[in-house]
Design a protein around this motif. Structure first.
Motif, PDB file in Angstrom:
ATOM      1  N   LEU A   1      48.278  50.561  -4.686  1.00 27.71           N
ATOM      2  CA  LEU A   1      50.161  50.278  -4.640  1.00 27.71           C
ATOM      3  C   LEU A   1      50.297  50.624  -3.511  1.00 27.71           C
ATOM      4  O   LEU A   1      50.586  51.790  -3.409  1.00 27.71           O
ATOM      5  N   LYS A   2      50.340  49.776  -2.504  1.00 29.14           N
ATOM      6  CA  LYS A   2      50.923  50.224  -1.128  1.00 29.14           C
ATOM      7  C   LYS A   2      52.851  49.919  -1.806  1.00 29.14           C
ATOM      8  O   LYS A   2      53.326  48.545  -1.918  1.00 29.14           O
ATOM      9  N   VAL A   3      53.344  50.618  -1.029  1.00 30.90           N
ATOM     10  CA  VAL A   3      54.661  50.853  -1.575  1.00 30.90           C
ATOM     11  C   VAL A   3      55.433  51.610  -0.259  1.00 30.90           C
ATOM     12  O   VAL A   3      54.834  52.424   0.290  1.00 30.90           O
ATOM     13  N   GLU A   4      56.150  50.712   0.682  1.00 36.70           N
ATOM     14  CA  GLU A   4      57.317  50.840   1.341  1.00 36.70           C
ATOM     15  C   GLU A   4      58.525  51.904   1.740  1.00 36.70           C
ATOM     16  O   GLU A   4      58.138  52.384   0.198  1.00 36.70           O
ATOM     17  N   ARG A   5      58.081  52.207   2.580  1.00 34.12           N
ATOM     18  CA  ARG A   5      59.268  53.808   2.673  1.00 34.12           C
ATOM     19  C   ARG A   5      60.655  52.964   2.125  1.00 34.12           C
ATOM     20  O   ARG A   5      61.383  53.972   1.980  1.00 34.12           O
ATOM     21  N   GLY A   6      60.559  51.808   2.066  1.00 37.24           N
ATOM     22  CA  GLY A   6      62.644  51.709   1.913  1.00 37.24           C
ATOM     23  C   GLY A   6      62.474  51.592   0.299  1.00 37.24           C
ATOM     24  O   GLY A   6      63.466  52.292  -0.754  1.00 37.24           O
ATOM     25  N   TYR A   7      61.494  52.267  -0.671  1.00 35.18           N
ATOM     26  CA  TYR A   7      62.004  52.783  -2.238  1.00 35.18           C
ATOM     27  C   TYR A   7      61.738  53.930  -2.304  1.00 35.18           C
ATOM     28  O   TYR A   7      61.489  55.709  -1.295  1.00 35.18           O
ATOM     29  N   SER A   8      62.634  54.383  -2.872  1.00 39.73           N
ATOM     30  CA  SER A   8      62.903  56.270  -3.292  1.00 39.73           C
ATOM     31  C   SER A   8      61.606  56.832  -3.564  1.00 39.73           C
ATOM     32  O   SER A   8      60.231  56.687  -4.251  1.00 39.73           O
ATOM     33  N   ASP A   9      61.234  58.153  -3.442  1.00 40.44           N
ATOM     34  CA  ASP A   9      60.001  59.333  -4.376  1.00 40.44           C
ATOM     35  C   ASP A   9      60.522  59.043  -5.756  1.00 40.44           C
ATOM     36  O   ASP A   9      59.133  59.298  -6.058  1.00 40.44           O
TER      37      ASP A   9
ATOM     38  N   ILE B   1      49.264  55.224  -5.741  1.00 42.19           N
ATOM     39  CA  ILE B   1      50.191  55.332  -4.600  1.00 42.19           C
ATOM     40  C   ILE B   1      49.628  55.577  -3.101  1.00 42.19           C
ATOM     41  O   ILE B   1      49.661  56.176  -3.361  1.00 42.19           O
ATOM     42  N   THR B   2      50.593  54.758  -2.022  1.00 39.82           N
ATOM     43  CA  THR B   2      50.435  55.051  -0.988  1.00 39.82           C
ATOM     44  C   THR B   2      51.333  54.266  -0.406  1.00 39.82           C
ATOM     45  O   THR B   2      51.334  53.619  -0.462  1.00 39.82           O
ATOM     46  N   ILE B   3      52.077  55.223   1.102  1.00 41.70           N
ATOM     47  CA  ILE B   3      53.294  54.542   1.490  1.00 41.70           C
ATOM     48  C   ILE B   3      52.289  53.835   2.969  1.00 41.70           C
ATOM     49  O   ILE B   3      51.796  54.992   3.642  1.00 41.70           O
ATOM     50  N   PRO B   4      51.727  52.238   3.517  1.00 39.57           N
ATOM     51  CA  PRO B   4      50.848  52.299   4.358  1.00 39.57           C
ATOM     52  C   PRO B   4      51.715  52.146   5.819  1.00 39.57           C
ATOM     53  O   PRO B   4      53.185  52.430   6.089  1.00 39.57           O
ATOM     54  N   ASP B   5      50.950  52.923   7.053  1.00 40.31           N
ATOM     55  CA  ASP B   5      51.113  52.986   8.312  1.00 40.31           C
ATOM     56  C   ASP B   5      52.364  51.524   8.934  1.00 40.31           C
ATOM     57  O   ASP B   5      53.222  52.076   8.951  1.00 40.31           O
TER      58      ASP B   5
END
Length: 524
Positions: A467-475, A488-492
């Protein structure tokens, strides 16, 4: 209305016409074409071809396209500009060589480019100015050069290792990816476009230009022939559509994956999405699970139009009910079986609406960054690797075979209400596109967002089992999703990109453009 204390992007409002796309030079050219008396189709073609020079890592004349287009009071029409595998292509031969999927950087991954034939047909049948006028801007910029934009430079750096042989001479500068602001020129492509402007599609699909492409492919073991190139023909086809809360989502039919977005929305109808936090874990989870199920159906059924037999099943409300019942609101399921290793990549998208409210939604791609990495020696035509969208699984409807079109990830979209088109739009990002279409429509309908806000909102995507989750979501949201069983991963790289034009009943157009790309909406 956005909060002007924070960085952001205002929508563009205009009366006579708007173009929204992923590079400002292409948007500017499209508006110039409209001002000269061209219509939306003219503007979209001129802008799209130029995007192949501005964003060569994403698209080019060695690629494919799909288009949806309409005039007020008329049904939406579709053009399939995707190419076919060469007649001699054979999945069993590749399996015998030990392959379980089509090698991405091989000639076997190259389907014959279909976009040029589509552009020529659309110009002749729907345009006003003529092909020579539409190709002139791209010819100019290919010769004079374009400054490399920030997102383009980012992608170029990431994808440069794909380039091989002659492609490295054409698409690297002194052996390196160009940096932001450095000029990129493509004189070989300028000559190709000049010949197409003079002699039409035959200049590309036969003679010296076709021979240049064939030579590059055959030298690397490709089974392509002159007959494969000469026989390319884009096809007019009929869109598919589905309703979501009073709005019709219109999509390109197979071999495009548009039905996947309709299936996703049909599933989401059975959940109270509007009652959820638009940036909360609950919404991300339900969308991710619906995507897994919809993409599993896509991987099973969508193929060349002549080999897709279960389209009605995918579009059926009953199918959506059965699948929605499989979703556990608090627990993640496994991802779908992949069709191949090669379905999540990027593209370009352009949409134009003119003063007469002709609307065009056009998407144009070489699939992976720099496609196959194979370019022709003389003209520097970079060839797509759309054939990697085939499977080698024996008996599968999307199995590689001679003359077939592969399942395509690129899908243009349109929204329609009460029979009239209200918004052409597109969401770039390879496999993300159906999920992106569904999320965009949900943002508009469930949360009453304007198009720019709907585009700006952070994104998440269930890409297989990740599940790729952009940095705009909270921790906190990421942790809650992890607790549900998501990996969960934050895509480059930011997920996709989008463009849209809303046609207001008051006679005003509203354009929106994704800040994840270099582009913009422009109007007059």
């Amino acid at each position: 209305m956005r909060d002007f204390h924070f960085p952001g992007r205002s929508a563009v409002y205009a009366e006579n016409g708007i173009c929204a796309t992923s590079h400002p030079l292409a948007a500017g050219v499209a508006i110039d074409i409209l001002k000269r008396g061209g219509n939306a189709m003219d503007a979209a073609i001129a802008g799209a071809v130029l995007l192949g020079i501005c964003e060569p890592q994403m698209t080019g004349i060695g690629g494919d396209c799909f288009a949806l287009y309409s005039r007020p009071g008329e049904p939406v029409r579709a053009m399939n500009g995707s190419g076919r595998a060469p007649a001699a292509a054979d999945a069993s031969a590749l399996r015998a060589e030990g392959h379980d999927c089509i090698p991405l950087r091989s000639a076997h991954a190259v389907t014959v480019p279909g976009a040029i034939d589509a552009f020529c047909k659309l110009s002749e049948e729907e345009g006003k100015l003529g092909l020579d006028a539409l190709l002139a801007p791209a010819i100019h910029y290919a010769e004079a050069g374009v400054p490399v934009a920030p997102r383009v430079a980012f992608d170029w750096q990431n994808d440069q290792d794909t380039l091989q042989g002659a492609a490295r001479q054409s698409y690297l500068i002194d052996g390196k990816a160009p940096t932001i602001g450095q000029m990129f020129r493509a004189p070989g492509q300028a000559e190709v476009l000049r010949r197409i402007a003079k002699d039409g599609r035959d200049a590309f699909y036969s003679g010296e230009i076709a021979e240049d492409m064939l030579s590059a492919l055959n030298a690397l073991g490709g089974v392509h022939t002159a007959e494969d190139f000469a026989g390319v023909s884009a096809d007019a086809t009929t869109p598919v559509a589905g309703d979501y809360k009073g709005i019709d989502l219109v999509e390109h039919p197979p071999n495009g994956q548009g039905a996947t977005a309709i299936l996703m929305l049909n599933m989401l109808k059975h959940f109270d999405i509007a009652g959820m936090n638009p940036l909360g874990a609950e919404r991300v989870h339900i969308e991710a699970e619906a995507a897994k199920l919809a993409y599993d159906a896509r991987n099973r059924f969508i193929a060349d139009p002549d080999h897709t037999s279960r389209l009605d099943h995918m579009l059926s409300p009953e199918t959506a009910v059965q699948l929605a019942e499989l979703i556990n609101p608090r627990k993640a399921m496994a991802g779908p079986k992949a069709i191949s290793e090669a379905v999540h990549k990027d593209t370009i998208y352009i949409t134009v609406v003119d003063k007469d409210r002709m609307a065009v939604s056009l998407i144009y791609s070489i699939f992976h960054g720099f496609g196959s990495g194979i370019a022709s020696e003389k003209f520097g035509i970079l060839l797509q690797n759309r054939g990697a969208g085939f499977t080698l699984e024996d008996g599968h409807p999307n199995m590689l075979a001679g003359g077939k079109r592969p399942m395509h990830t690129i899908i243009p979209g349109m929204l329609r209400k009460d029979g009239e088109v209200t918004m052409p739009f597109g969401v770039m990002g390879g496999a993300y596109q159906p999920c992106g279409h569904a999320r965009f429509v949900s943002n508009l309908t469930d949360f009453s967002m304007d198009p720019q806000a709907a585009i700006d909102l952070p994104r998440a995507f269930a890409d297989g089992d990740v599940l790729k989750v952009e940095r705009g979501y909270s921790d906190d949201v990421r942790q809650e999703l992890a607790d549900m069983g998501h990996d969960i991963t934050i895509p480059d790289t930011a997920i996709g990109g989008a463009q849209a034009i809303q046609i207001h009943s008051a006679g005003i157009l509203e354009g929106a453009s994704d800040p994840r790309k270099d582009g913009c909406a422009l109007g007059y």
